[in-house]
Motif scaffolding. Structure first.
Motif, short mmCIF file in Angstrom:
data_model
loop_
_atom_site.label_atom_id
_atom_site.label_comp_id
_atom_site.label_asym_id
_atom_site.label_seq_id
_atom_site.Cartn_x
_atom_site.Cartn_y
_atom_site.Cartn_z
N PRO A 68 -0.33 2.50 -6.16
CA PRO A 68 -0.80 1.54 -7.17
C PRO A 68 0.23 1.22 -8.25
O PRO A 68 0.07 0.24 -8.98
N ARG A 77 0.82 -1.22 0.00
CA ARG A 77 0.00 0.00 0.00
C ARG A 77 0.85 1.26 0.00
O ARG A 77 0.54 2.24 -0.70
N TRP A 100 -6.10 3.25 -5.98
CA TRP A 100 -5.87 1.81 -5.99
C TRP A 100 -7.01 1.08 -6.68
O TRP A 100 -6.79 0.14 -7.47
N VAL A 119 -6.56 -1.97 0.34
CA VAL A 119 -6.40 -0.89 -0.63
C VAL A 119 -7.67 -0.58 -1.43
O VAL A 119 -7.75 0.47 -2.06
#
Length: 234
Positions: free
Chosen positions: A76, A72, A102, A96
């Motif tokens: 992303p 995380r 994300w 996420v």
């Protein structure tokens, strides 16, 4: 750290295999996961073995394993570079999925892998309709997957697991010790196995049988404060 570098950093546990997973009433779910044919979401409570199973699947089928909770912090972009992987297992979607950037990246990843007929597996704590997701389209994509649920082990299954693993290690497990372990070591199979591993090491090191006082000294009495200088407690 970018996607292309992550396969070098994310190591599968040596103990993660289907043979070392105690399926209990989840045998059909495990069999369906192992015979993976379609995009899949595997859900279950904490301690149900989702991580173990995803890593076992990657080990058996040569896939890439991504622990989303650990990634995380990288954003992303950590998903970049995995389109060529024949199988992709993404653990802890819950960590996420509630973040828009994300969620968008996961949505695009799902669409790319579906278009290329490349399998993938997500794990989460709950089925799609109960997940806190930032994008409705991500929920729709997940609901279109094969959804497999893991049940927590029942008390008889936990007892059977405990005795099976003890026997496999050559440990004589008195009934009172087994009852104490089942009452104090958590609900998950992983907690029981970890407790047995500690007891096995301590028993070999100190050449002691698994009496209840010895087991309590090694693992610590529930709620008891660890004494200063006492390295035998949990």
């Amino acid at each position: 750290m970018r996607g292309r570098q992550l396969p070098l950093a994310v190591q599968l546990r040596d103990t993660a295999s289907f043979s070392s997973y105690w399926a209990g009433s989840n045998a059909e779910t495990v069999a369906a996961l192992r015979a993976l044919r379609h995009p899949t979401l595997l859900y279950g409570p904490a301690g149900s073995g989702r991580t173990h199973l995803l890593q076992a699947l990657c080990r058996e089928q040569g896939g890439a394993y991504l622990p989303l909770a650990d990634l995380r912090a990288y954003g992303p972009e950590a998903l970049d570079g995995f389109d060529a992987s024949p199988l992709l297992c993404l653990d802890d979607l819950d960590a996420v999925g509630g973040e828009r950037d994300w969620a968008l990246a996961l949505l695009r990843l799902i669409d790319r892998r579906r278009a290329a007929a490349q399998p993938f597996v997500f794990s989460a704590l709950a089925p799609p309709e109960h997940l806190a997701l930032a994008l409705p389209d991500l929920r729709t994509r997940l609901a279109a997957c094969v959804v497999l649920g893991l049940l927590p082990l029942s008390d008889p299954e936990r007892a059977a697991l405990l005795h099976d693993r003890a026997q496999a290690r050559g440990l004589a497990l008195p009934a009172e010790v087994a009852r104490w372990l089942l009452q104090t070591q958590g609900r998950s199979s992983g907690a029981l196995v970890e407790a047995l591993e500690r007891l096995d090491r301590a028993s070999l090191s100190e050449k002691r049988r698994l009496t209840l006082p010895f087991v309590q000294a090694v693992l610590g009495r529930p709620g008891a404060e660890r004494r200063a200088g006492d390295d035998s407690g949990a």
